[in-house]
Design a protein around this motif. Structure first.
Motif, mmCIF file in Angstrom:
data_model
loop_
_atom_site.group_PDB
_atom_site.id
_atom_site.type_symbol
_atom_site.label_atom_id
_atom_site.label_comp_id
_atom_site.label_asym_id
_atom_site.label_seq_id
_atom_site.Cartn_x
_atom_site.Cartn_y
_atom_site.Cartn_z
ATOM 1 N N GLY A 1 3.899 4.883 -5.775
ATOM 2 C CA GLY A 1 2.906 5.730 -5.123
ATOM 3 C C GLY A 1 1.665 5.924 -5.972
ATOM 4 N N GLU A 2 1.851 5.954 -7.292
ATOM 5 C CA GLU A 2 0.714 6.086 -8.196
ATOM 6 C C GLU A 2 -0.064 4.783 -8.345
ATOM 7 N N ALA A 3 0.628 3.665 -8.202
ATOM 8 C CA ALA A 3 0.013 2.372 -8.506
ATOM 9 C C ALA A 3 -0.592 1.678 -7.292
ATOM 10 N N LEU A 4 0.009 1.825 -6.119
ATOM 11 C CA LEU A 4 -0.448 1.074 -4.956
ATOM 12 C C LEU A 4 -1.740 1.625 -4.393
ATOM 13 N N PRO A 5 -2.587 0.772 -3.821
ATOM 14 C CA PRO A 5 -3.789 1.265 -3.146
ATOM 15 C C PRO A 5 -3.419 2.049 -1.893
ATOM 16 N N ALA A 6 -4.288 2.948 -1.498
ATOM 17 C CA ALA A 6 -3.987 3.816 -0.347
ATOM 18 C C ALA A 6 -3.779 3.018 0.923
ATOM 19 N N THR B 1 0.840 -1.197 0.000
ATOM 20 C CA THR B 1 0.000 0.000 0.000
ATOM 21 C C THR B 1 0.879 1.253 0.000
ATOM 22 N N ARG B 2 0.261 2.381 -0.337
ATOM 23 C CA ARG B 2 0.999 3.650 -0.313
ATOM 24 C C ARG B 2 1.435 3.990 1.115
ATOM 25 N N ALA B 3 0.584 3.687 2.085
ATOM 26 C CA ALA B 3 0.945 3.990 3.473
ATOM 27 C C ALA B 3 2.192 3.210 3.890
ATOM 28 N N GLN B 4 2.259 1.929 3.518
ATOM 29 C CA GLN B 4 3.453 1.138 3.823
ATOM 30 C C GLN B 4 4.668 1.689 3.091
ATOM 31 N N LEU B 5 4.494 2.074 1.835
ATOM 32 C CA LEU B 5 5.598 2.635 1.051
ATOM 33 C C LEU B 5 6.146 3.891 1.710
ATOM 34 N N ASP B 6 5.254 4.808 2.070
ATOM 35 C CA ASP B 6 5.697 6.078 2.652
ATOM 36 C C ASP B 6 6.404 5.863 3.983
ATOM 37 N N ALA B 7 5.841 4.996 4.819
ATOM 38 C CA ALA B 7 6.449 4.757 6.125
ATOM 39 C C ALA B 7 7.807 4.080 5.983
ATOM 40 N N HIS B 8 7.900 3.112 5.090
ATOM 41 C CA HIS B 8 9.158 2.393 4.919
ATOM 42 C C HIS B 8 10.232 3.307 4.334
ATOM 43 N N THR B 9 9.861 4.087 3.331
ATOM 44 C CA THR B 9 10.827 4.987 2.703
ATOM 45 C C THR B 9 11.371 5.992 3.717
ATOM 46 N N ALA B 10 10.475 6.574 4.499
ATOM 47 C CA ALA B 10 10.909 7.557 5.497
ATOM 48 C C ALA B 10 11.822 6.909 6.531
ATOM 49 N N ASP C 1 19.973 -2.261 11.229
ATOM 50 C CA ASP C 1 19.584 -3.290 10.269
ATOM 51 C C ASP C 1 18.067 -3.392 10.219
ATOM 52 N N LEU C 2 17.465 -2.613 9.344
ATOM 53 C CA LEU C 2 16.019 -2.635 9.174
ATOM 54 C C LEU C 2 15.626 -3.723 8.190
ATOM 55 N N PRO C 3 14.378 -4.223 8.287
ATOM 56 C CA PRO C 3 13.895 -5.126 7.238
ATOM 57 C C PRO C 3 13.928 -4.424 5.878
ATOM 58 N N ILE C 4 14.255 -5.166 4.858
ATOM 59 C CA ILE C 4 14.266 -4.649 3.490
ATOM 60 C C ILE C 4 12.851 -4.751 2.931
ATOM 61 N N GLY C 5 12.348 -3.673 2.386
ATOM 62 C CA GLY C 5 11.019 -3.697 1.796
ATOM 63 C C GLY C 5 11.029 -4.432 0.465
ATOM 64 N N TYR C 6 9.926 -5.146 0.175
ATOM 65 C CA TYR C 6 9.851 -5.801 -1.124
ATOM 66 C C TYR C 6 8.445 -5.705 -1.703
ATOM 67 N N VAL C 7 8.407 -5.463 -2.996
ATOM 68 C CA VAL C 7 7.172 -5.493 -3.778
ATOM 69 C C VAL C 7 7.101 -6.862 -4.430
ATOM 70 N N LEU C 8 6.069 -7.631 -4.145
ATOM 71 C CA LEU C 8 5.947 -8.975 -4.702
ATOM 72 C C LEU C 8 5.588 -8.889 -6.182
#
Length: 370
Positions: free
Chosen positions: A365-370, A120-129, A139-146
């Motif tokens: 950010g454009e593609a993921l659901p809110a 989701t966009r919320a997960q993207l924004d939080a992870h990026t920040a 050592d943070l978890p690495i984000g992944y888009v399946l």
């Protein structure tokens, strides 16, 4: 602690390496290489030559990736290209089961804190920040888009919806050779199948990203007519610099740009050196360095007139290792050298950030659901 660079890599076959090649990606690359050499493994050219593991991803600042599932179906009477090490399952159901096994590995890596899903966009924004503000020792978890590379394991559209519910957000309909949904690299030049067009229409409804990589020229054009959402070419270089069907022509690149898409430059020597032959002259002998990928970045930027449509899609350890990468790259951590290479080419700081993470973050950010 000082912040370190943040990079997004739009194509890594993590599960293939973990499940199919039996690599524990929690170990440092050097340990994985040493183990394979000790075992005398020779089943793949990159044994003992791998470049990707979680410690090196973190060291290089690669905090978000597209993590793929790959499971081909080889219909009776068809054959995969001779150089493909994953020839294909004998039924779509078997391909689905293989892909599920890879998905289980991603879930286990979530459980132990190595990975975190971005759906989701919320997960993207939080992870990026969080990742951009981390300290060097954190050592943070690495984000992944399946992502699916090749859609053969989607047995029915019901399976597509189930995949989406479990976090699938990007699909490349084809891979190598003929596929259930479309022809891929080293195929006969045909395009999408009827099932492929139906798949793309359903992806429109769900909002799943379309990855144009590996489609034939005909399939590429057909896909853009059927699919109307956000697009990317996750690991794709420029045909004007390296001739061959595996790269995109300038017309194709302009079509991706016109749709607001992003091209991920790939680091396979086959896609960086005209006439490259696997098993022939080495990348060092051919003078292939990381500067070569910046040439492709520049070409896309010149076509676009901006730096808004290029990013990293390394494809490292996509069944090749240091025997087939720029010779000044030892592990994926060396992608952290890209900012300096871009600055030396005259990229402004804002544009460097776009290449490293901004463009793919914008697309997500454009593609993921809110």
């Amino acid at each position: 602690m000082a912040a370190v660079p943040f990079l997004i890599d739009a194509h890594l076959d993590l599960a293939t390496n973990a499940v199919h090649l039996n690599r524990d990606l929690r170990l440092p690359v050097q340990e994985i290489r040493a183990r394979e050499r000790e075992l005398g493994q020779t089943d793949y050219p990159d044994r003992g030559n791998g470049t990707v593991a979680f410690p090196e991803l973190r060291r290089g600042g690669i905090g978000l990736v597209w993590g793929t599932l790959i499971a081909r179906y080889a219909a009776r009477g068809t054959a995969a290209p001779a150089n493909l090490a994953l020839p294909g399952w004998q039924s779509p159901e078997q391909a689905y089961a293989a892909a599920r096994g890879q998905l289980v590995w991603y879930r286990e890596m979530e459980r132990v804190g190595e990975l975190t899903p971005i759906t989701t966009r919320a997960q993207l924004d939080a992870h990026t920040a969080r990742y951009r503000g981390r300290g060097k020792q954190e050592d943070l978890p690495i984000g992944y888009v399946l992502a699916l590379e090749g859609a053969d394991s989607i047995v029915t559209l019901h399976h597509l919806h189930a995949y989406y519910a479990e976090g699938l957000r990007s699909i490349g309909p084809a891979h190598f050779g003929p596929g259930r949904y479309g022809a891929g690299t080293q195929s006969d030049g045909s395009g999408l199948t009827a099932a492929g067009r139906e798949l793309l229409r359903e992806m429109n409804q769900l909002g799943i990203l379309l990855d144009l990589t590996h489609l034939t020229d005909r399939g590429f054009l057909e896909a853009l007519k059927v699919y109307h959402g956000p697009v990317l070419a996750s690991h794709q270089n420029c045909r004007a610099l390296v001739p061959g069907e595996r790269q995109f022509s300038d017309a194709q690149l302009r079509a991706v740009i016109a749709r607001g898409g992003v091209v991920g430059g790939a680091l396979d020597a086959w896609m960086l050196e005209p006439g490259y032959r696997r098993g022939g002259a080495s990348p060092r002998e051919l003078g292939i360095t990381l500067e070569r990928i910046v040439d492709h970045y520049d070409h896309v930027c010149q076509l676009a007139g901006t730096a808004d449509h290029i990013g990293i899609g390394s494809d490292l350890d996509g069944l090749f290792g240091i025997e087939q990468t720029p010779y000044d790259l030892d592990t994926i951590a060396d992608l952290a050298r890209l900012p300096e290479l871009l600055r030396r080419r005259g990229y402004a700081a804002e544009d460097v950030d776009k290449v490293l993470y901004g463009n793919f973050a914008r697309l997500l950010g454009e593609a993921l659901p809110a």
